[in-house]
Design a protein around this motif. Structure first.
Motif, short mmCIF file in Angstrom:
data_model
loop_
_atom_site.label_atom_id
_atom_site.label_comp_id
_atom_site.label_asym_id
_atom_site.label_seq_id
_atom_site.Cartn_x
_atom_site.Cartn_y
_atom_site.Cartn_z
N GLU A 176 0.76 -1.08 -0.02
CA GLU A 176 -0.08 -0.02 -0.19
C GLU A 176 1.34 1.25 0.16
OE1 GLU A 176 -0.08 -2.81 1.49
OE2 GLU A 176 -2.55 -3.20 1.44
N VAL A 177 2.19 0.96 0.66
CA VAL A 177 2.52 2.61 0.69
C VAL A 177 3.66 2.67 -0.68
CG1 VAL A 177 5.06 3.44 1.86
CG2 VAL A 177 2.76 1.95 3.56
N ARG A 178 4.33 1.49 -1.12
CA ARG A 178 4.55 2.01 -2.20
C ARG A 178 3.63 2.33 -3.84
NH1 ARG A 178 7.04 -4.97 -2.30
NH2 ARG A 178 8.48 -4.62 -0.44
N GLN A 179 2.57 1.86 -3.44
CA GLN A 179 1.51 1.93 -4.20
C GLN A 179 1.53 3.80 -3.67
OE1 GLN A 179 -2.96 0.96 -4.15
NE2 GLN A 179 -2.92 0.66 -6.48
N ALA A 180 1.53 4.28 -3.22
CA ALA A 180 0.74 5.38 -2.68
C ALA A 180 2.20 6.55 -2.76
CB ALA A 180 1.26 5.64 -0.90
N VAL A 181 3.84 5.85 -2.69
CA VAL A 181 4.60 6.86 -2.86
C VAL A 181 4.86 7.03 -4.71
CG1 VAL A 181 6.86 6.08 -3.94
CG2 VAL A 181 5.90 5.85 -1.00
N GLY A 182 4.46 5.50 -5.95
CA GLY A 182 4.30 5.92 -6.82
C GLY A 182 2.91 7.37 -7.07
N LYS A 183 1.82 7.49 -6.42
CA LYS A 183 1.49 8.21 -6.91
C LYS A 183 1.75 9.58 -6.57
CE LYS A 183 -3.08 5.97 -6.00
NZ LYS A 183 -4.23 5.91 -5.39
N GLN A 184 2.05 9.81 -5.30
CA GLN A 184 3.29 10.86 -5.14
C GLN A 184 4.36 11.58 -5.92
OE1 GLN A 184 4.64 10.33 -1.01
NE2 GLN A 184 2.62 10.08 0.16
N LEU A 185 5.02 10.45 -6.57
CA LEU A 185 5.88 10.42 -7.38
C LEU A 185 5.36 11.32 -9.18
CD1 LEU A 185 8.42 7.74 -7.63
CD2 LEU A 185 8.66 10.18 -7.12
N ILE A 186 4.51 10.58 -8.85
CA ILE A 186 3.43 11.52 -10.50
C ILE A 186 2.98 12.95 -9.66
CG2 ILE A 186 0.64 11.86 -11.54
CD1 ILE A 186 1.45 8.66 -11.29
N ASP A 187 2.15 13.07 -9.08
CA ASP A 187 2.08 14.23 -8.25
C ASP A 187 3.34 15.23 -8.37
OD1 ASP A 187 -0.36 13.61 -7.98
OD2 ASP A 187 0.31 13.22 -5.53
N LEU A 188 4.62 15.09 -7.37
CA LEU A 188 5.84 15.61 -8.34
C LEU A 188 6.08 15.85 -9.92
CD1 LEU A 188 7.73 14.55 -5.02
CD2 LEU A 188 6.67 16.54 -5.81
N LEU A 189 6.45 14.76 -10.45
CA LEU A 189 6.03 14.94 -11.69
C LEU A 189 5.26 16.19 -12.16
CD1 LEU A 189 7.58 14.53 -14.31
CD2 LEU A 189 6.12 13.18 -15.27
N VAL A 190 3.61 16.23 -11.32
CA VAL A 190 3.38 16.96 -12.75
C VAL A 190 3.18 18.56 -11.77
CG1 VAL A 190 0.60 17.87 -12.64
CG2 VAL A 190 1.70 14.96 -13.14
N LEU A 191 3.97 18.82 -10.88
CA LEU A 191 3.67 19.72 -10.03
C LEU A 191 5.44 20.93 -10.74
CD1 LEU A 191 3.67 21.71 -8.01
CD2 LEU A 191 5.10 20.78 -7.01
N SER A 192 6.27 20.05 -11.20
CA SER A 192 7.43 20.20 -12.00
C SER A 192 7.20 20.65 -13.34
CB SER A 192 8.42 19.47 -11.62
OG SER A 192 8.43 18.26 -12.75
N LEU A 193 6.06 19.94 -13.78
CA LEU A 193 5.97 20.89 -15.56
C LEU A 193 5.43 21.63 -14.92
CD1 LEU A 193 4.85 16.74 -16.48
CD2 LEU A 193 6.77 17.52 -17.11
N LYS A 194 4.56 22.14 -13.97
CA LYS A 194 3.14 23.11 -13.88
C LYS A 194 4.16 24.18 -12.97
CE LYS A 194 -1.00 20.89 -13.63
NZ LYS A 194 -2.26 20.93 -11.90
N ALA A 195 5.01 23.91 -12.83
CA ALA A 195 5.91 25.66 -12.70
C ALA A 195 6.86 25.57 -13.48
CB ALA A 195 7.00 24.61 -11.33
N ASP A 196 6.77 25.02 -14.81
CA ASP A 196 7.83 25.68 -15.62
C ASP A 196 6.77 26.24 -16.67
OD1 ASP A 196 8.66 25.42 -18.53
OD2 ASP A 196 10.45 24.22 -18.04
N GLU A 197 7.01 27.90 -16.89
CA GLU A 197 6.82 28.72 -17.70
C GLU A 197 6.36 28.59 -18.73
OE1 GLU A 197 10.05 30.98 -19.78
OE2 GLU A 197 8.39 32.02 -18.14
N ARG A 198 7.08 26.71 -19.96
CA ARG A 198 6.24 26.96 -21.50
C ARG A 198 4.91 26.21 -21.02
NH1 ARG A 198 11.61 23.98 -22.62
NH2 ARG A 198 11.17 23.35 -20.54
N THR A 199 4.99 25.56 -19.68
CA THR A 199 3.31 24.48 -19.47
C THR A 199 1.83 25.95 -19.92
OG1 THR A 199 3.98 23.54 -17.27
CG2 THR A 199 1.54 23.54 -18.09
#
Length: 322
Positions: A176-199
């Motif tokens: 369960e923790v592994r699955q939650a960590v995978g989702k958090q990685l996706i969240d951080l990836l999306v956050l890093s993409l959205k933080a780029d002005e080219r988004t």
């Protein structure tokens, strides 16, 4: 689950075939061209985090090619997010090229041909995620392929730091923790993409894209509302309903179909979560479907499987992995 693949104990004459099979198993089929096939060395570690696969790949000089012949048998689209630690890696897709040094990262799309190569020994982190998982949080993620992002600072640096910490903690994690960590990685990836002005500027004007980003954020926060119609969305986002429809004409998808797809994707993510104890009907209601039969038909039409079948498959995969 974690696994390791290495050429260390493979006869030299068999290393090419061995590495072809390893790469196809970890990611998807590719054609490989070796700088020195008989002297090739490579190591691949893989950690499964629910729907996310994380790997560390270290190998001698090599070229990977994703060709049209590889796409015919593929159904689910994936993205690979590559973070080089050692040596420059080069990538070309859809007429765009990126030359990524350590300290950056970029996205590769599985449903378009591409070339990926490095001329020296390279050490890479690679994250594999389904297209739908990204698309549920950020509009048209394919527009970011062949763009280099910062993996050393800000949200991108945090994303990079987190994935590099996972191997040392992996064995102590429950499924369960592994699955939650995978989702958090996706969240951080999306956050890093959205933080780029080219988004905000890729694909349309910055003003229109900013409006779309605000609309999409509002919709995702309110998927529980079955009455999420254009008038409600337009009022909440401070624009006319007519302008709202004009904005979505730029995306080649109607607002209604996009909202439905967001609901279905949210349900799919919830059904894949083996720790979720809600019934299928409760999940459907949670994301705005008031008619269970209608939801089941829409889910099967979109994903080629019923909600119950999808949940059963997710549970079976979970049992097999543990």
């Amino acid at each position: 689950m974690k696994s390791m693949i290495t050429t260390a104990e493979t006869p030299r004459h068999d290393r090419s075939r061995h590495w072809h099979e390893a790469i196809a198993s970890a990611y998807f089929p590719l054609d490989l061209t070796f700088a020195q096939a008989d002297n090739f060395t490579g190591d691949l570690m893989i950690w499964e985090l629910g729907d996310v696969s994380l790997s560390r790949l270290a190998s001698a000089a090599l070229q990977y090619r994703r060709l049209p012949k590889h796409l015919k048998a593929e159904r689910d689209e994936h993205f690979l997010i590559t973070i080089p630690i050692r040596s420059q890696v080069n990538f070309s897709q859809c007429g765009k090229e990126v030359y990524c040094q350590p300290g950056g990262f970029f996205l590769e799309r599985s449903h378009e041909p591409y070339e990926f190569w490095h001329d020296d020994f390279a050490d890479l982190w690679v994250m594999k995620v389904q297209s739908q998982e990204l698309a549920s949080q950020i509009r048209q993620p394919d527009r970011f392929c062949s763009m280099q992002f910062n993996a050393a600072e800000g949200a991108g640096g945090l994303f990079s730091d987190m994935l590099q910490l996972i191997p040392g903690r992996f064995n102590a994690m429950t499924p369960e923790v592994r699955q939650a960590v995978g989702k958090q990685l996706i969240d951080l990836l999306v956050l890093s993409l959205k933080a780029d002005e080219r988004t905000l500027t890729s694909g349309s004007s910055s003003v229109r894209a900013a409006h779309l980003t605000r609309i999409e954020a509002y919709v995702r926060r309110n998927l529980h509302n079955p009455d999420l119609d254009p008038d409600t969305i337009a009022r909440a986002c401070g624009m006319s309903t007519r302008y709202l429809h004009e904005l979505f004409r730029d995306t080649n998808q109607t607002l209604g179909s996009w909202v439905r797809d967001q609901r279905l994707t949210a349900c799919r993510i919830a059904l894949a979560d083996v720790s979720n104890r809600q019934t299928v009907a409760e999940i459907a209601y949670r994301f705005g479907f008031s008619d269970h039969a209608q939801f089941s038909r829409a889910f099967k039409a979109h994903f080629n499987v019923t909600p119950k079948e999808f949940r059963d498959q997710a549970r079976e995969r979970h049992r097999a992995a543990n």
